[in-house]
Design an enzyme around this catalytic site. Structure first.
Site, PDB file in Angstrom:
ATOM      1  CB  ALA A  65      -1.016  -0.222   1.577  1.00  0.00           C
ATOM      2  CG  ASP A  68      -3.265   3.270  -7.264  1.00  0.00           C
ATOM      3  OD1 ASP A  68      -3.481   4.212  -7.123  1.00  0.00           O
ATOM      4  OD2 ASP A  68      -3.910   2.374  -7.422  1.00  0.00           O
ATOM      5  CE  LYS A  69      -0.020   8.374  -0.455  1.00  0.00           C
ATOM      6  NZ  LYS A  69      -0.114   6.970   0.943  1.00  0.00           N
ATOM      7  CG  ASN A 114       6.088   8.308   2.785  1.00  0.00           C
ATOM      8  OD1 ASN A 114       5.639   8.618   2.873  1.00  0.00           O
ATOM      9  ND2 ASN A 114       6.410   7.327   3.100  1.00  0.00           N
ATOM     10  NE  ARG A 115       8.346  16.971   5.321  1.00  0.00           N
ATOM     11  CZ  ARG A 115       8.909  16.958   4.917  1.00  0.00           C
ATOM     12  NH1 ARG A 115      10.071  16.350   5.282  1.00  0.00           N
ATOM     13  NH2 ARG A 115       9.225  18.829   4.589  1.00  0.00           N
ATOM     14  CG  LEU A 116       3.351  10.774   0.036  1.00  0.00           C
ATOM     15  CD1 LEU A 116       3.044   9.816  -0.532  1.00  0.00           C
ATOM     16  CD2 LEU A 116       3.537  11.876  -0.670  1.00  0.00           C
ATOM     17  CG  PHE A 118      -2.937   8.348   5.767  1.00  0.00           C
ATOM     18  CD1 PHE A 118      -1.438   7.556   5.078  1.00  0.00           C
ATOM     19  CD2 PHE A 118      -3.679   8.005   7.680  1.00  0.00           C
ATOM     20  CE1 PHE A 118      -1.704   6.321   6.648  1.00  0.00           C
ATOM     21  CE2 PHE A 118      -2.644   6.728   8.216  1.00  0.00           C
ATOM     22  CZ  PHE A 118      -2.500   6.376   7.792  1.00  0.00           C
ATOM     23  CB  SER A 182       1.847   6.281   8.675  1.00  0.00           C
ATOM     24  OG  SER A 182       2.225   7.167   8.035  1.00  0.00           O
ATOM     25  CG  ASN A 184       5.081  10.135   7.648  1.00  0.00           C
ATOM     26  OD1 ASN A 184       5.800  10.692   8.021  1.00  0.00           O
ATOM     27  ND2 ASN A 184       4.529   9.103   6.266  1.00  0.00           N
ATOM     28  CB  THR A 185      -1.101  10.245  10.298  1.00  0.00           C
ATOM     29  OG1 THR A 185      -1.768  10.463   9.045  1.00  0.00           O
ATOM     30  CG2 THR A 185      -2.401  10.783  10.890  1.00  0.00           C
ATOM     31  CG  ASN A 253       3.878   1.785   7.628  1.00  0.00           C
ATOM     32  OD1 ASN A 253       4.455   2.663   6.883  1.00  0.00           O
ATOM     33  ND2 ASN A 253       3.147   2.328   7.734  1.00  0.00           N
ATOM     34  CB  THR A 254       8.401   3.929   6.932  1.00  0.00           C
ATOM     35  OG1 THR A 254       7.220   5.055   7.121  1.00  0.00           O
ATOM     36  CG2 THR A 254       7.824   3.683   4.650  1.00  0.00           C
ATOM     37  N   GLY A 275      12.903   0.762   1.934  1.00  0.00           N
ATOM     38  CA  GLY A 275      13.517   1.148   1.148  1.00  0.00           C
ATOM     39  C   GLY A 275      14.458   0.460   1.354  1.00  0.00           C
ATOM     40  CE1 TYR A 325       5.972   3.465  -3.154  1.00  0.00           C
ATOM     41  CE2 TYR A 325       5.028   2.986  -1.083  1.00  0.00           C
ATOM     42  CZ  TYR A 325       5.483   3.991  -1.800  1.00  0.00           C
ATOM     43  OH  TYR A 325       5.090   5.755  -2.541  1.00  0.00           O
TER      44      TYR A 325
END
Length: 347
Positions: A65, A68-69, A114-116, A118, A182, A184-185, A253-254, A275, A325
């Site tokens: 995941a 392609d969010k 990344n710190r997208l 969600f 994640s 990032n939230t 996860n990361t 990675g 990924y």
């Protein structure tokens, strides 16, 4: 036609801002999937069937995941030879995510930060995209749908967002992943603590029983966890998974650790590192989970799979399936077949 050599397109893509390259690639796949031009990146799927969590996977290699969010490219990505695809993370309401720039390459270590946050178009648009996909599942591909909470939802109210997500995706999923890992939230990883996790998984299991009766099918539920966990935390998570009847776990996860990338450009950017640098941490968590959960409990290994040897190491640590990924970004669409062949021939 064979896959277009990624060496020809990678220099162009790596010359762009990482998120712009990501968007351009997904736009192209979304436009061309299902057309004759899909042959530009298509590859035969390696046949290596295995049954995990009651699902028959055509092979052991999946797409994680996050790529392609919004579930726009299921058929196109599936054409690369994956046995399963996981899309999302989707939140109940659309949200823009964190401010840009929010994605950074560290090519010296084949890594990304990344710190997208969600960023996605919301549950309604996500489900509509999933319903439009056809060929991947028709050919035996397994589809996982990954759910999360909105950034504006207080952490103490997070369960409600996950229940809304489960309600929305349940009829359309082969399996559902609950993403609480994640970085990032804000405060999301607090849901991995013992009491919070037990309460969340208990609520989800109760709702899953209701949905199973309503839809006449039981959809497996997986939990995705972080690599930044100590032995005691992994033991608590393993016991909580068992106690609440959760079907499997995705590790990992990361990472928020920067030990492996110190001194490199962008190494100090906030966000999750993926990675090569996360590979060993992921394998450590997988091995601990297998020791705690015993044989037969489904584990999907993800983190640092850049080639077939990395994937075999995931299985050696205790994983049943693997996901890629960041490796796809550095190695290109041929990675799916390479890894599938390595797992088929290397056991």
């Amino acid at each position: 036609m064979p896959i277009v050599p990624y060496a020809l397109t990678r220099p162009f893509l790596f010359g762009l801002d990482p998120e712009r390259a990501h968007e351009l690639t997904l736009d192209a796949i979304a436009t061309l999937q299902g057309t004759p031009l899909q042959c530009l990146w298509s590859a035969p799927r390696v046949a290596d069937p295995v049954t995990v969590a009651g699902l028959r996977f055509a092979n052991r290699v999946g797409l994680a995941a996050g790529l392609d969010k919004n579930g726009r490219c299921i058929d196109g990505l599936g054409a690369m030879g994956f046995g399963f695809i996981e899309v999302g993370t989707v939140t109940p309401k659309a949200q823009p995510g964190n401010p840009r720039p929010r994605m950074f390459r560290l090519p010296e270590r084949e890594a990304l930060i990344n710190r997208l946050g969600f960023n996605n178009e919301g549950l309604e648009a996500f489900v509509a995209n999933v319903q439009r996909s056809r060929s991947f599942r028709a050919s035996g591909g397994i589809l996982g749908l990954n759910i999360g909470k909105n950034a504006a939802t207080a952490i103490e109210d997070a369960a409600q967002d996950y229940l809304l997500g489960l309600d929305g995706v349940y009829p359309h999923a082969d399996y559902v992943t609950v993403n609480i890992s994640s970085p990032n939230t804000k405060n999301l990883r607090a849901l991995q603590s013992d009491e919070a996790l037990d309460a969340l998984l208990g609520a989800l299991q109760q709702r899953r029983a209701q949905l199973a009766a309503q839809h006449g099918k039981t959809v497996p539920v997986f939990l995705k966890i972080a690599p930044d966990l100590d032995d005691a935390q992994v033991k608590v998570i393993a016991a909580t998974l068992r106690a609440n009847g959760i079907d499997g776990v995705i590790a990992t996860n990361t990472t928020i650790s920067r030990e492996a990338v110190q001194g490199l450009p962008h190494a100090d950017e906030a966000g999750g590192l993926s990675g090569t640098p996360v590979r060993e941490a992921s394998n450590r968590v997988i091995a601990m989970l297998r020791a705690e959960l015993g044989s037969g409990y489904p584990i999907i290994g993800v983190g640092g799979v850049m080639n077939g040897a990395d994937a075999r190491a995931k299985l050696a640590a205790g994983a049943d399936l693997v996901q890629v990924y960041t490796g796809l970004i550095y190695r290109g669409p041929g990675l799916a077949g390479e890894v599938a062949r390595a797992l088929k021939n290397g056991r």
